[in-house]
Motif scaffolding. Structure first.
Motif, PDB file in Angstrom:
ATOM      1  N   SER A 199      22.015 -53.732 -26.248  1.00 29.07           N
ATOM      2  CA  SER A 199      21.341 -52.544 -25.727  1.00 29.07           C
ATOM      3  C   SER A 199      19.849 -52.505 -26.052  1.00 29.07           C
ATOM      4  O   SER A 199      19.097 -51.761 -25.416  1.00 29.07           O
TER       5      SER A 199
ATOM      6  N   ILE B 230      29.262 -47.376 -16.453  1.00 23.28           N
ATOM      7  CA  ILE B 230      29.486 -47.860 -17.812  1.00 23.28           C
ATOM      8  C   ILE B 230      30.698 -47.166 -18.419  1.00 23.28           C
ATOM      9  O   ILE B 230      30.749 -45.931 -18.486  1.00 23.28           O
TER      10      ILE B 230
ATOM     11  N   LEU C  30      32.287 -46.358 -21.776  1.00 23.93           N
ATOM     12  CA  LEU C  30      31.630 -46.258 -23.073  1.00 23.93           C
ATOM     13  C   LEU C  30      32.621 -45.848 -24.159  1.00 23.93           C
ATOM     14  O   LEU C  30      33.313 -44.844 -24.036  1.00 23.93           O
TER      15      LEU C  30
ATOM     16  N   ILE D 186      21.304 -40.258 -23.999  1.00 24.32           N
ATOM     17  CA  ILE D 186      21.593 -40.155 -22.567  1.00 24.32           C
ATOM     18  C   ILE D 186      20.365 -40.503 -21.733  1.00 24.32           C
ATOM     19  O   ILE D 186      20.406 -41.379 -20.861  1.00 24.32           O
TER      20      ILE D 186
ATOM     21  N   LEU E  94      20.762 -44.610 -21.801  1.00 25.07           N
ATOM     22  CA  LEU E  94      21.656 -44.810 -20.656  1.00 25.07           C
ATOM     23  C   LEU E  94      20.908 -44.794 -19.327  1.00 25.07           C
ATOM     24  O   LEU E  94      21.113 -45.680 -18.483  1.00 25.07           O
TER      25      LEU E  94
ATOM     26  N   LEU F  81      18.869 -48.561 -19.425  1.00 19.46           N
ATOM     27  CA  LEU F  81      19.959 -49.314 -18.798  1.00 19.46           C
ATOM     28  C   LEU F  81      20.097 -49.020 -17.313  1.00 19.46           C
ATOM     29  O   LEU F  81      20.758 -49.768 -16.593  1.00 19.46           O
TER      30      LEU F  81
ATOM     31  N   ALA G 216      21.767 -46.653 -15.867  1.00 21.38           N
ATOM     32  CA  ALA G 216      23.156 -46.335 -15.530  1.00 21.38           C
ATOM     33  C   ALA G 216      23.233 -45.272 -14.443  1.00 21.38           C
ATOM     34  O   ALA G 216      22.459 -44.306 -14.425  1.00 21.38           O
TER      35      ALA G 216
ATOM     36  N   VAL H 189      28.858 -42.807 -16.216  1.00 24.61           N
ATOM     37  CA  VAL H 189      29.486 -43.217 -17.464  1.00 24.61           C
ATOM     38  C   VAL H 189      30.878 -42.601 -17.548  1.00 24.61           C
ATOM     39  O   VAL H 189      31.099 -41.472 -17.086  1.00 24.61           O
TER      40      VAL H 189
ATOM     41  N   THR I 290      34.038 -41.971 -20.382  1.00 25.46           N
ATOM     42  CA  THR I 290      34.461 -42.020 -21.786  1.00 25.46           C
ATOM     43  C   THR I 290      35.802 -41.307 -21.934  1.00 25.46           C
ATOM     44  O   THR I 290      36.265 -40.621 -21.022  1.00 25.46           O
TER      45      THR I 290
ATOM     46  N   LEU J 145      27.381 -34.897 -21.751  1.00 23.40           N
ATOM     47  CA  LEU J 145      27.244 -35.926 -20.718  1.00 23.40           C
ATOM     48  C   LEU J 145      27.292 -35.291 -19.333  1.00 23.40           C
ATOM     49  O   LEU J 145      26.512 -35.651 -18.446  1.00 23.40           O
TER      50      LEU J 145
ATOM     51  N   GLY K  20      23.517 -34.768 -18.674  1.00 20.97           N
ATOM     52  CA  GLY K  20      23.495 -35.966 -17.852  1.00 20.97           C
ATOM     53  C   GLY K  20      23.121 -35.667 -16.415  1.00 20.97           C
ATOM     54  O   GLY K  20      22.319 -36.382 -15.800  1.00 20.97           O
TER      55      GLY K  20
ATOM     56  N   LEU L  17      22.428 -38.665 -14.387  1.00 25.25           N
ATOM     57  CA  LEU L  17      23.584 -39.451 -14.798  1.00 25.25           C
ATOM     58  C   LEU L  17      24.873 -38.696 -14.480  1.00 25.25           C
ATOM     59  O   LEU L  17      25.040 -37.543 -14.885  1.00 25.25           O
TER      60      LEU L  17
END
Length: 311
Positions: free
Chosen positions: A7, A20, A22, A108, A112, A116, A118, A121, A123, A140, A144, A149
């Motif tokens: 990461s 992702i 996670l 986040i 993320l 990244l 993203a 995500v 989870t 999130l 997010g 996100l």
């Protein structure tokens, strides 16, 4: 093997915009597999790459470095399992001082989303992250969405709805420590497997007529010490049945912890090779024998029992 990225490094452009999955994912048990499948299905629907992410070292190791070894899988094993689950890549969050002090909202937005790239995500519902473990699925979803996100969560997976038994890494560890590899296998969906390099030992097994492939346990959880019916998987893919002593070898001095599988009808040199040893059945606890003849008699009985169980 599935490509592994860290990461703190830039990931390839083709992996940006990924879904992702996670979590810690130690063991990658049946519950973890549902999280991965949810992410994979989402990625396929959106025509996006799938990344399965894990943490190394485990946060427990960071915060309590004196904790006895507890890992169910190595990073290498997880990379293989993630690939089998459909991941395009494995992402490793290096759990260090920087990550431990990263606030949940920065995890986040900065990690993320910005770093990244993203798109979404997935989870488990009980997953927490960020400084003080203050980040959760609610953050999130809420924060997010504010930073671009998307998030999904997966309810805990149980193996017995009537008992409300949630599949977890801690249950697997407890089963192994209780000498119950069969229950661990059901929770994992595969046998608990120790991977290691075959090293030279004291040659006691060879003198007894039972040459063993000696492997150190390193950071693996220590299952209950004793004799197991095992299967060995060699680097060339061959599968061998055998019996193994796992423990401190109380009949020999000095005591030394090793996994010592003896493979039936096999007499090749394995020194220096990396092999997998699957624990299938617990036969008995470790015992000290007053003489080698009594030990040889018991070893023959153990081998007969292991052969019958593995047929």
């Amino acid at each position: 093997m599935t490509p592994i990225y860290y990461s703190d490094k830039k990931i390839p452009d083709e992996l940006r915009g990924a879904i992702i999955a996670l979590g810690n994912f130690d063991g990658f048990h049946r519950g973890h597999q549902v999280v991965a499948k949810t992410a994979r299905d989402w990625a396929q629907k959106e025509k996006r790459p799938l990344i399965i992410a894990t943490f190394d070292p485990h946060p427990v190791r960071y915060f309590r470095p004196d904790t006895p070894p507890f890992r169910i899988t190595t990073l290498e094993q997880r990379a293989e399992l993630f690939g089998q689950a459909g991941a395009n890549a494995m992402l490793v969050f290096s759990f260090n001082d920087v990550l431990a002090k990263t606030k949940a909202d920065n995890f986040i937005a900065n990690l993320l989303v910005d770093h990244l790239g993203a798109y979404g995500v997935v989870t488990g519902e009980d997953f927490t992250f960020g400084q003080g473990a203050k980040g959760d699925i609610a953050l999130l979803h809420g924060y997010g969405a504010m930073v671009g996100l998307s998030a999904k969560s997966v309810k805990p997976v149980g193996d017995d709805p009537q008992e409300n038994n949630v599949i977890s890494s801690s249950r697997i560890r407890k089963a192994l420590q209780n000498g119950d590899p069969q229950s661990a296998m059901q929770l994992l969906s595969r046998p608990f497997t120790i991977r290691g390099e075959v090293i030279h030992g004291d040659k006691n097994g060879r003198l007894l007529g039972y040459p063993t492939a000696n492997i150190e346990m390193n950071q693996y959880l220590r299952p209950k010490y004793g004799i197991y019916a095992v299967k060995g998987i060699l680097s060339d893919g061959r599968i061998l049945n055998g019996a193994a002593n796992l423990g401190m070898r109380p009949s020999f001095d000095p005591p030394k912890e090793l996994l010592e599988p003896y493979f039936f009808d096999f007499n090749e040199d394995l020194y220096g090779q990396s092999i997998d040893v699957e624990l299938h059945h617990f036969l008995r606890g470790e015992a000290r024998f007053d003489n080698l003849e009594d030990l040889k008699i018991q070893m023959a009985l153990d081998c007969d029992t292991a052969k019958a169980l593995l047929q």
